[in-house]
Design a protein around this motif. Structure first.
Motif, PDB file in Angstrom:
ATOM      1  N   LEU A   1       1.315   7.184  -6.794  1.00 34.49           N
ATOM      2  CA  LEU A   1       0.293   8.212  -7.065  1.00 34.49           C
ATOM      3  C   LEU A   1       0.765   9.588  -6.598  1.00 34.49           C
ATOM      4  O   LEU A   1       0.617  10.589  -7.307  1.00 34.49           O
ATOM      5  CB  LEU A   1      -1.020   7.839  -6.372  1.00 34.49           C
ATOM      6  CG  LEU A   1      -1.732   6.601  -6.927  1.00 34.49           C
ATOM      7  CD1 LEU A   1      -2.854   6.158  -6.010  1.00 34.49           C
ATOM      8  CD2 LEU A   1      -2.278   6.879  -8.325  1.00 34.49           C
TER       9      LEU A   1
ATOM     10  N   ARG B   1      -5.520  -1.600  -9.077  1.00 36.85           N
ATOM     11  CA  ARG B   1      -6.673  -0.709  -8.847  1.00 36.85           C
ATOM     12  C   ARG B   1      -6.788   0.319  -9.968  1.00 36.85           C
ATOM     13  O   ARG B   1      -5.835   0.572 -10.698  1.00 36.85           O
ATOM     14  CB  ARG B   1      -6.523   0.016  -7.512  1.00 36.85           C
ATOM     15  CG  ARG B   1      -5.428   1.068  -7.469  1.00 36.85           C
ATOM     16  CD  ARG B   1      -5.040   1.439  -6.061  1.00 36.85           C
ATOM     17  NE  ARG B   1      -4.351   0.351  -5.378  1.00 36.85           N
ATOM     18  CZ  ARG B   1      -4.113   0.328  -4.066  1.00 36.85           C
ATOM     19  NH1 ARG B   1      -4.497   1.313  -3.298  1.00 36.85           N
ATOM     20  NH2 ARG B   1      -3.472  -0.695  -3.522  1.00 36.85           N
TER      21      ARG B   1
ATOM     22  N   GLU C   1       0.830  -1.211   0.000  1.00 34.21           N
ATOM     23  CA  GLU C   1       0.000   0.000   0.000  1.00 34.21           C
ATOM     24  C   GLU C   1       0.863   1.259   0.000  1.00 34.21           C
ATOM     25  O   GLU C   1       0.544   2.243  -0.675  1.00 34.21           O
ATOM     26  CB  GLU C   1      -0.945   0.011   1.212  1.00 34.21           C
ATOM     27  CG  GLU C   1      -2.147  -0.896   1.077  1.00 34.21           C
ATOM     28  CD  GLU C   1      -3.033  -0.549  -0.128  1.00 34.21           C
ATOM     29  OE1 GLU C   1      -3.473   0.609  -0.237  1.00 34.21           O
ATOM     30  OE2 GLU C   1      -3.266  -1.434  -0.966  1.00 34.21           O
TER      31      GLU C   1
ATOM     32  N   VAL D   1      -7.744   4.341 -10.522  1.00 36.65           N
ATOM     33  CA  VAL D   1      -8.009   5.647  -9.912  1.00 36.65           C
ATOM     34  C   VAL D   1      -8.850   6.412 -10.940  1.00 36.65           C
ATOM     35  O   VAL D   1      -8.329   6.894 -11.941  1.00 36.65           O
ATOM     36  CB  VAL D   1      -6.695   6.400  -9.597  1.00 36.65           C
ATOM     37  CG1 VAL D   1      -6.994   7.737  -8.944  1.00 36.65           C
ATOM     38  CG2 VAL D   1      -5.798   5.554  -8.713  1.00 36.65           C
TER      39      VAL D   1
ATOM     40  N   TYR E   1      -5.799  10.209  -5.044  1.00 39.04           N
ATOM     41  CA  TYR E   1      -6.421   8.886  -4.945  1.00 39.04           C
ATOM     42  C   TYR E   1      -7.908   9.008  -4.607  1.00 39.04           C
ATOM     43  O   TYR E   1      -8.749   8.360  -5.209  1.00 39.04           O
ATOM     44  CB  TYR E   1      -5.697   8.042  -3.888  1.00 39.04           C
ATOM     45  CG  TYR E   1      -6.246   6.645  -3.792  1.00 39.04           C
ATOM     46  CD1 TYR E   1      -6.354   5.857  -4.943  1.00 39.04           C
ATOM     47  CD2 TYR E   1      -6.686   6.116  -2.590  1.00 39.04           C
ATOM     48  CE1 TYR E   1      -6.878   4.573  -4.887  1.00 39.04           C
ATOM     49  CE2 TYR E   1      -7.214   4.824  -2.531  1.00 39.04           C
ATOM     50  CZ  TYR E   1      -7.305   4.058  -3.678  1.00 39.04           C
ATOM     51  OH  TYR E   1      -7.829   2.793  -3.625  1.00 39.04           O
ATOM     52  N   GLU E   2      -8.215   9.876  -3.650  1.00 40.82           N
ATOM     53  CA  GLU E   2      -9.608  10.029  -3.233  1.00 40.82           C
ATOM     54  C   GLU E   2     -10.203  11.318  -3.781  1.00 40.82           C
ATOM     55  O   GLU E   2      -9.485  12.276  -4.052  1.00 40.82           O
ATOM     56  CB  GLU E   2      -9.691  10.023  -1.701  1.00 40.82           C
ATOM     57  CG  GLU E   2      -9.345   8.656  -1.119  1.00 40.82           C
ATOM     58  CD  GLU E   2      -9.276   8.677   0.399  1.00 40.82           C
ATOM     59  OE1 GLU E   2      -8.960   9.743   0.958  1.00 40.82           O
ATOM     60  OE2 GLU E   2      -9.525   7.625   1.006  1.00 40.82           O
TER      61      GLU E   2
ATOM     62  N   ARG F   1      -8.110  15.985 -13.201  1.00 41.29           N
ATOM     63  CA  ARG F   1      -7.599  14.604 -13.312  1.00 41.29           C
ATOM     64  C   ARG F   1      -7.333  14.251 -14.776  1.00 41.29           C
ATOM     65  O   ARG F   1      -6.339  13.596 -15.084  1.00 41.29           O
ATOM     66  CB  ARG F   1      -8.616  13.624 -12.724  1.00 41.29           C
ATOM     67  CG  ARG F   1      -8.740  13.731 -11.204  1.00 41.29           C
ATOM     68  CD  ARG F   1      -9.837  12.846 -10.642  1.00 41.29           C
ATOM     69  NE  ARG F   1      -9.868  12.978  -9.189  1.00 41.29           N
ATOM     70  CZ  ARG F   1      -9.678  11.977  -8.325  1.00 41.29           C
ATOM     71  NH1 ARG F   1      -9.490  10.749  -8.767  1.00 41.29           N
ATOM     72  NH2 ARG F   1      -9.691  12.196  -7.034  1.00 41.29           N
TER      73      ARG F   1
ATOM     74  N   HIS G   1       0.650   4.005  -3.075  1.00 35.46           N
ATOM     75  CA  HIS G   1       0.297   5.400  -2.774  1.00 35.46           C
ATOM     76  C   HIS G   1       1.473   6.333  -3.062  1.00 35.46           C
ATOM     77  O   HIS G   1       1.274   7.494  -3.420  1.00 35.46           O
ATOM     78  CB  HIS G   1      -0.186   5.531  -1.325  1.00 35.46           C
ATOM     79  CG  HIS G   1      -1.599   5.068  -1.152  1.00 35.46           C
ATOM     80  ND1 HIS G   1      -2.681   5.828  -1.525  1.00 35.46           N
ATOM     81  CD2 HIS G   1      -2.112   3.899  -0.699  1.00 35.46           C
ATOM     82  CE1 HIS G   1      -3.798   5.160  -1.293  1.00 35.46           C
ATOM     83  NE2 HIS G   1      -3.477   3.977  -0.789  1.00 35.46           N
TER      84      HIS G   1
END
Length: 717
Positions: free
Chosen positions: A230, A330, A223, A332, A237-238, A321, A227
């Motif tokens: 990114l 994953r 993780e 994003v 990410y969020e 973005r 992260h």
């Protein structure tokens, strides 16, 4: 006393240098504009009388050094003609040396590591150029005009028994550690992977100063590293809470009032074909046979523009973005999940609003009619590529007849495209089988089959025809309508000549007489090397001779596809340019006038830039997973192919899993090796042994560094 005066004047000199830097940064935002000193003072927020006095002093210094010139009393402009100075973007290599890319110059300017000053990767810099020892043009950084970023990812190293530490950045292209004083650690501890914000770099200091703004976790953990990737590329990410709230409020009803404004195509056989793990279904195909024997084929694209409206925070977030990012484990997304996987996604057995390109084709795949506009559809079935492929190969299963008609038409269109000059790079992509903890337990390659080509051809058709519809009138004359294009420039002639000369040593010929001959030669070359030992090497070099595809308002054409006009229209859930294309198409369908080109060009550049970042992040996540996978194979021996050659070593790729590792020249102890850029090889100075791009070698895996995402190999004799 004299010493003190000297100290004050030196301090004042530093202050004026700093103000001068602010002034140049402000004036360079519009380097052709003339400013008076008040505008400049306001522009750098120096507004009280004492500050304005310092601005005047700094302006005199800049004028004396010819960095700016006085057009009339009290009015200044940037001096773009200072002898020997240029402005460009700096790009560091792993050795700490750099190159500056200057617009309009064919070659980048080399900057030795001792002359980079306080520049960091990607900064816009002012350099002075000179010829070193009568050879090639070199340069030195005079100053940083614009920082590309101030936040970096790295590992905190606290200096023992001291109240300070340094963040050692992950990327080798960041050429300095960042000093962290006491009180700026936050909750970080020695050895943590962190995000650091650079706060200042004082003149004369070896290192910039910073503060830790986020702790990512322990280096090497899954993780933490994902992260970190990114954060390294500034990819969020969020979604902010207010964006999620706005998305949740969207009206998802299929109202009769809205349906009445659209072509209702819900009664026509419609389905999607996507990867098995896809959740965001951008596109669907519909097919029905017409009474005249022709086929009506609809390319239906999620109508994101119906839900995402300009001027909203949802649209602002999507624009920032600009693209969804597909990491190994994953996605994003560009849009919040409620939109990307639910409201906009063309899920089976649900009515959906779409923007469609509908074509009437005969059995020879010739277009007899076309229509563009908003529709409502109902997907009858969701196919994976594997399920669609099974119907093509076996002629069995539900909707096999429809899929086989589409496959036959797609094959005709593909053959015609290649005949007209499209280039067919069909490289396989590496994929991972992951367990429930996202640990890689296997590697496989995604290979394009007929079902992939089927979807590709109809998406290409829609993209091309939408672009032509806006760019050309019914007579075929150019309309000058502003639009967003996907463009791909012709290959660099020098790179093509170099490729031709190199492949001739293997007995392959290339005709570079014109664009069409180049495309034919490249396709023949790619076909002829299939299955040969040199296939990997020649395919790699051919790809490197190509330009990068970007977004632009200038329709210069798409070389790789052989199209004069081309856009991206078919994936608005995951690409912002497609959303722009939808809005512009509707604008022109409504009879709207051509909008401002400059505004759209700025958006096109932003989208191209974000696409590059996303591609780099995706590549880093693959490298990380490959290193993780190869950790289990330390000490093992594999057969590999040399995939890249540099001054300090060469890379070897293991064909069975795509993992790539470095062999450093200093580790080759049997000889002293020399790099030859022309032949993409290194040669032993005494014994003449050669390691060349494409050569097969046997290697042993000696090191797997998860943090640097790097494998080290050793040659096995």
């Amino acid at each position: 006393m004299p010493k003190k005066r000297k100290y004050i004047s030196q301090k004042n000199d530093h202050k004026l240098q700093e103000i001068g830097r602010l002034i140049l940064r402000f004036m360079n935002e519009n380097s052709t504009k003339i400013y008076n000193y008040k505008q400049i003072a306001d522009g750098i927020d120096y507004k009280n009388p004492r500050q304005r006095e310092l601005v005047i002093q700094a302006l005199h210094k800049l004028q004396a050094s010819e960095r700016i010139k006085e057009t009339e009393k009290g009015k200044y402009i940037v001096n773009l003609n200072i002898k020997g100075t240029l402005t460009g973007i700096i790009d560091f290599n792993q050795s700490g040396n750099a190159y500056v890319n200057v617009e309009g110059l064919d070659d980048d300017i080399f900057i030795h590591s001792k002359n980079v000053k306080d520049a960091l990767q990607g900064d816009k810099v002012l350099i002075v150029t000179y010829t070193y020892k009568g050879k090639k043009l070199e340069g030195s950084v005079l100053e940083v005009l614009e920082r590309t970023r101030t936040e970096f990812v790295g590992t905190l190293q606290v200096v023992p028994h001291k109240d300070f530490g340094f963040v050692v950045c992950d990327k080798k292209t960041i050429n300095t550690d960042i000093f962290i004083p006491k009180g700026k650690f936050g909750v970080a501890e020695d050895g943590d992977k962190v995000i650091v914000k650079m706060t200042e770099w004082k003149p004369g200091d070896k290192n910039p100063e910073g503060e830790i703004i986020q702790v990512l976790g322990a280096p090497g953990e899954h993780e933490t590293e994902i992260h970190s990737i990114l954060a390294e590329y500034g990819l969020p990410y969020e979604f902010p809470e207010e964006v999620e709230r706005d998305a949740d409020k969207i009206d998802r009803s299929i109202s009769d009032e809205e349906v009445a404004k659209r072509w209702d195509m819900r009664g026509i056989t419609t389905f999607t074909i996507d990867p098995k793990d896809a959740k965001d279904f951008d596109d669907a195909l519909s097919i029905r046979k017409l009474e005249n024997g022709n086929w009506e084929i609809g390319v239906h694209i999620a109508d994101v523009s119906h839900y995402v409206v300009p001027g909203t925070i949802l649209d602002d977030e999507a624009y920032q973005r600009a693209t969804s990012v597909y990491l190994v484990d994953r996605v994003v997304p560009m849009l919040p999940e409620v939109l990307s996987n639910d409201v906009c996604s063309l899920r089976p057995h649900e009515d959906k609003f779409t923007f469609s390109a509908v074509f009437e084709l005969n059995d020879n795949a010739e277009i007899k009619k076309q229509w563009f506009g908003r529709t409502v559809i109902h997907s009858d079935r969701r196919f994976t590529y594997e399920e669609a492929q099974e119907r093509i190969e076996t002629k069995q299963g539900d909707l096999q007849e429809e899929i086989n008609v589409l496959d036959r038409l797609a094959k005709i269109m593909r053959a015609e495209r290649i005949r007209k000059g499209a280039i067919t790079f069909d490289r396989s992509e590496v994929r991972f089988n992951l367990d429930e903890n996202n640990e890689p337990i296997g590697v496989y390659f995604k290979i394009s089959k007929d079902s992939n080509h089927l979807i590709e051809e109809f998406m290409l058709l829609a993209n091309k025809k939408v672009s032509e519809f806006i760019s050309l009138n019914k007579k075929g004359d150019v309309t000058q309508n502003t639009f967003i294009y996907r463009v791909h420039d012709d290959p660099d002639p020098a790179k093509l000549e170099s490729l031709r000369d190199f492949v001739s040593t293997f007995g392959y010929k290339m005709n570079l007489a014109n664009t069409k001959k180049v495309a034919e030669s490249l396709n023949k070359l790619l076909h002829d090397v299939k299955g040969k030992g040199e296939e990997n090497m020649i395919e790699t070099l051919a790809m490197r001779s190509m330009s990068k595809a970007v977004y632009s308002t200038e329709p210069i054409g798409h070389y790789g596809l052989g199209f004069e006009y081309y856009t991206h229209f078919t994936s608005p859930i995951r690409r912002y340019p497609d959303l722009i294309a939808h809005r512009l198409l509707q604008h022109y369908l409504d009879g709207g006038k051509s909008p401002n080109k400059a505004d759209l060009e700025e958006k096109a550049k932003h989208c191209s830039s974000m696409e590059r970042l996303a591609a780099d992040a995706e590549r880093d996540s693959i490298k990380f997973m490959q290193v993780k996978f190869m950790e289990k194979h330390l000490g093992e021996t594999f057969n590999g192919v040399i995939s890249g050659v540099a001054e300090f070593g060469f890379w070897v790729e293991i064909p069975e899993n795509g993992a790539e590792g470095l062999i450093k020249l200093r580790d080759l102890v049997d000889d002293s090796y020399m790099f030859d850029a022309k032949t993409h090889a290194v040669y032993g100075m005494r014994h003449g042994k050669k390691y060349q791009l494409g050569d097969q070698v046997q290697i042993k895996v000696v090191k797997a560094n998860l943090i640097q995402k790097q494998l080290d190999f050793k040659i096995v004799e």
